[in-house]
Motif scaffolding. Structure first.
Motif, PDB file in Angstrom:
ATOM      1  N   ARG A 154       0.852  -1.192   0.000  1.00 55.07           N
ATOM      2  CA  ARG A 154       0.000   0.000   0.000  1.00 55.07           C
ATOM      3  C   ARG A 154       0.886   1.240   0.000  1.00 55.07           C
ATOM      4  O   ARG A 154       1.763   1.384   0.854  1.00 55.07           O
ATOM      5  N   ILE A 155       0.635   2.129  -0.942  1.00 55.73           N
ATOM      6  CA  ILE A 155       1.388   3.376  -1.043  1.00 55.73           C
ATOM      7  C   ILE A 155       0.405   4.534  -0.971  1.00 55.73           C
ATOM      8  O   ILE A 155      -0.577   4.576  -1.721  1.00 55.73           O
ATOM      9  N   VAL A 156       0.660   5.469  -0.053  1.00 58.76           N
ATOM     10  CA  VAL A 156      -0.202   6.629   0.144  1.00 58.76           C
ATOM     11  C   VAL A 156       0.650   7.887   0.045  1.00 58.76           C
ATOM     12  O   VAL A 156       1.675   8.005   0.731  1.00 58.76           O
ATOM     13  N   ILE A 157       0.220   8.824  -0.793  1.00 60.81           N
ATOM     14  CA  ILE A 157       0.924  10.097  -0.977  1.00 60.81           C
ATOM     15  C   ILE A 157      -0.088  11.211  -0.752  1.00 60.81           C
ATOM     16  O   ILE A 157      -1.135  11.250  -1.401  1.00 60.81           O
ATOM     17  N   ASP A 158       0.219  12.128   0.166  1.00 61.56           N
ATOM     18  CA  ASP A 158      -0.744  13.166   0.529  1.00 61.56           C
ATOM     19  C   ASP A 158      -0.030  14.502   0.735  1.00 61.56           C
ATOM     20  O   ASP A 158       1.077  14.551   1.282  1.00 61.56           O
ATOM     21  N   ARG A 159      -0.650  15.563   0.275  1.00 64.24           N
ATOM     22  CA  ARG A 159      -0.192  16.937   0.521  1.00 64.24           C
ATOM     23  C   ARG A 159       1.288  17.120   0.171  1.00 64.24           C
ATOM     24  O   ARG A 159       2.072  17.662   0.945  1.00 64.24           O
ATOM     25  N   SER A 160       1.636  16.672  -1.014  1.00 66.81           N
ATOM     26  CA  SER A 160       3.024  16.762  -1.449  1.00 66.81           C
ATOM     27  C   SER A 160       3.113  17.467  -2.798  1.00 66.81           C
ATOM     28  O   SER A 160       2.125  17.564  -3.528  1.00 66.81           O
ATOM     29  N   THR A 161       4.312  17.959  -3.116  1.00 62.48           N
ATOM     30  CA  THR A 161       4.543  18.723  -4.338  1.00 62.48           C
ATOM     31  C   THR A 161       5.600  18.036  -5.183  1.00 62.48           C
ATOM     32  O   THR A 161       6.644  17.611  -4.671  1.00 62.48           O
ATOM     33  N   PHE A 162       5.323  17.965  -6.487  1.00 59.83           N
ATOM     34  CA  PHE A 162       6.232  17.350  -7.452  1.00 59.83           C
ATOM     35  C   PHE A 162       6.476  18.372  -8.556  1.00 59.83           C
ATOM     36  O   PHE A 162       5.565  18.685  -9.330  1.00 59.83           O
ATOM     37  N   SER A 163       7.693  18.903  -8.629  1.00 65.64           N
ATOM     38  CA  SER A 163       7.971  20.034  -9.514  1.00 65.64           C
ATOM     39  C   SER A 163       9.304  19.850 -10.232  1.00 65.64           C
ATOM     40  O   SER A 163      10.320  19.541  -9.599  1.00 65.64           O
TER      41      SER A 163
END
Length: 308
Positions: free
Chosen positions: A147-156
């Motif tokens: 299970r992979i969870v990604i929250d409130r992150s920025t990819f730039s």
């Protein structure tokens, strides 16, 4: 009492950094000069590593245990340009890992897949993180129920099709469990896709995809093997400088390993950047499965659905 002790550690961590030991095991108060020494001390246990503000030219390989990597002040603990095993700043293959409030930037390796995080084993949670100006943001996955969870992150400023044998992407995950991405921002891609998932179950909601300053990018969301789940309440802006502008969301372009029956794409907003004139499909499907595409707000030129 336990909360008070943790609060004291949070306050003490910056002082530890000033004394040359920026990595603190929250549960014991033990400090380390090197992130990898802190990680190896956990062995097969459970620990939170508090990371003081600073720019770190270090990397780590987690070989076991359940570790939370937590910035004392979100956005101030920066891992800059150093990778382990020619892969990533954090190579994770323990029982589980949580990354909270860290910044990863300037990651590059010879094969073009330099990432902030390489997940190879164990569940992964990423929140309040930033991935900037690197070949890849988060890469990996394992052929299990991970299970992979990604929250409130920025990819730039991520991705490349020039330095990699195959393209690198902002997020590229392949696992047999699930991937959840929420409340995150994707922008200024430099090649490849913004999100590429080889996973049977996906949930991608409440995110922003701003491709207006992208360079040689492809799809916003690529589900190359098919997938079921939910894509909802996202905003998409497709920019001018595209390598492939034919679709925003593309399903089963490479294989049909996972059923897309029940995939729901709803309540999204998708538009072209000002001055861009073309007619991409919002959803392009090659699976032939039953996909629901409903109640999306599409700008001029964006077609609702295309069966390929």
């Amino acid at each position: 009492m336990r909360f008070a002790a943790l609060a004291l550690l949070l306050l003490a961590a910056p002082a530890a950094a000033q004394n040359g030991a920026p990595f603190t095991i929250a549960e014991t108060g033990q400090t380390f000069h090197d992130i990898d020494d802190a990680v190896q001390s956990v062995r097969m246990g459970t620990a939170t590593i508090l990371i003081a503000p600073g720019v770190y030219h270090q990397c780590t390989v987690q070989a076991g245990g359940r570790i939370t990597f937590k910035a004392v002040q979100p956005g101030t603990a920066i891992f800059d340009g150093t990778t382990c095993e020619g892969k990533a700043a954090f190579v994770l293959r323990g029982q589980s890992a949580t990354v909270d409030g860290l910044v990863f930037r300037n990651m590059a390796v010879d094969d073009g897949n330099g990432a902030g995080i390489r997940t190879e084993m164990g569940d992964l949670t990423v929140r309040n993180a930033m991935f900037v100006d690197s070949q890849e943001g988060i890469l990996g996955g394992e052929p299990t129920g991970q299970r992979i969870v990604i929250d409130r992150s920025t990819f730039s400023g991520l991705g490349t099709c020039d330095a990699a044998t195959d393209c690198a992407h902002s997020i590229y995950l392949a696992n047999r469990g699930s991937v959840t991405i929420t409340n995150s921002r994707f922008e200024r891609g430099q090649g490849g896709h913004y999100v590429k998932l080889r996973s049977p179950n996906v949930s991608i909601t409440d995110n922003s995809f701003d491709d207006s300053r992208g360079h040689k990018t492809n799809y916003m969301i690529d589900l190359p093997n098919g997938a079921s789940g939910l894509i909802a309440n996202n905003t998409f802006v497709q920019g001018k400088d595209k390598e492939n502008w034919s679709g925003f969301i593309v399903v089963a372009a490479e294989a049909h390993d996972f059923s897309a029956d029940g995939l729901v794409v709803r309540d999204n907003d998708a538009r072209l950047a000002p001055g861009v004139e073309r007619s991409p499909a919002f959803v392009a499907d090659l699976s032939g499965d039953r996909i629901t595409v409903a109640d999306n707000r599409l700008g001029q030129g964006v077609r609702r659905f295309e069966r390929r």
